[in-house]
Design a protein around this motif. Structure first.
Motif: not given
Length: 227
Positions: A34-58
Motif C-alpha cells: 500500500l503505497q503512501e503519497t510523498f508529502g501526505s499521510k493516509s488515514e490508514l497510516l495514521l490509524k495504524s501508527n498513531p504514535v510515530h505516524k511513519k512508514i513502514p507499517v506491517l
C-alpha cells in the motif's frame, strides 16, 4: 499465527520500507503493498501508527506492527519455518547484529542524509570524512560477523545485511552527488563485494530502487528553498 492477510504500508523510495519488503521476500510471504503519497499521510497510516505516524507499517490479520527493524524481527519469528533465519541463531551474534543495526540508523545514516543536506564544499568534505570513517568500522564489522562467508549473516542474507543493504541505493545517489566513491574497493573491499551480492539477490533485486529514479526523487525532497 502466520495465517492472515499481510499488507505493508510504505513508499518505494524509503530504505526503511525496503527492509520488511526484503524480509517478506526471503520468507516467500505474499503481501499487498500500500503505497503512501510523498508529502501526505493516509488515514490508514495514521490509524495504524498513531504514535510515530511513519512508514513502514506491517498489517498482519489487521494488526499493525511498526518500526522497520521490529517488523523484520516479527517477520522472522512469525514465519520461522519458511526460508532461512534472518536473525543469527547464537545470542551473542544476535546482540552484535542489533548493535550494528542501531549504529547504522543512529550514526551512519545520519551522516549519509547530512551530505544531501550539506551546503558548501567544506561541509560536504566533513561529511564525506564521517562517512568514510563509518565505512571503515562497518568493513571490520563485516569481517567479524561474516566469518569468511558472503553475508554479515553467513551464507544467507540476514538482519544486519537488510539493515545496511536497504541504504545502498541512497548511497549510490550520494556518490553521484559527491562525485566520490564512498564504497571504495581499495578501502572497503569486503563491503564492495558484499554490496554486489546483496543487490543481485532475488529477494532484493525487485525492491531495490533504480539509482536514476531515486536521484530525481532526492532532488525534490532535498531541494534548497529559493531565496
Amino acid at each position: 499465527m502466520s495465517s492472515g492477510e499481510v499488507k505493508l504500508i510504505g513508499a518505494w523510495a524509503s530504505p526503511f520500507v525496503m527492509r520488511p519488503r526484503v524480509a517478506l521476500n526471503l520468507k516467500s510471504v505474499p503481501y499487498e503493498f500500500l503505497q503512501e503519497t510523498f508529502g501526505s499521510k493516509s488515514e490508514l497510516l495514521l490509524k495504524s501508527n498513531p504514535v510515530h505516524k511513519k512508514i513502514p507499517v506491517l498489517l498482519h490479520a489487521d494488526k499493525p506492527v511498526c518500526e522497520s527493524n521490529i517488523i523484520v524481527e516479527y517477520i522472522d519469528e512469525t514465519w520461522s519455518s519458511s526460508g532461512p533465519s534472518i536473525l543469527p541463531s547464537h545470542p551473542y551474534d544476535r546482540a552484535m547484529a542489533r548493535f550494528w543495526a542501531a549504529y547504522i540508523d543512529e550514526k551512519w545514516f545520519v551522516a549519509l542524509r547530512n551530505f544531501l543536506k550539506a551546503e558548501g564544499e567544506e561541509d560536504k568534505k566533513a561529511v564525506i570524512a564521517q562517512m568514510e570513517e563509518g565505512n571503515a568500522l562497518l568493513e571490520k564489522a563485516f569481517i567479524d560477523c561474516s566469518k569468511g562467508k558472503p553475508f554479515f549473516n553467513g551464507d544467507n542474507i540476514g538482519y544486519l545485511d537488510i539493515s545496511l543493504g536497504s541504504f545502498l541505493a541512497w548511497l549510490r545517489v550520494t556518490e553521484l552527488a559527491a562525485s566520490h566513491k564512498l564504497l571504495d574497493e581499495a578501502k572497503t573491499p569486503s563491503l564492495c563485494k558484499w554490496a554486489e551480492l546483496f543487490c543481485n539477490d532475488p529477494a532484493v533485486k525487485p525492491v531495490m530502487p533504480e539509482t536514476a529514479k531515486l536521484a530525481e526523487f532526492a532532488k525534490k525532497i532535498f531541494a534548497k528553498p529559493q531565496a
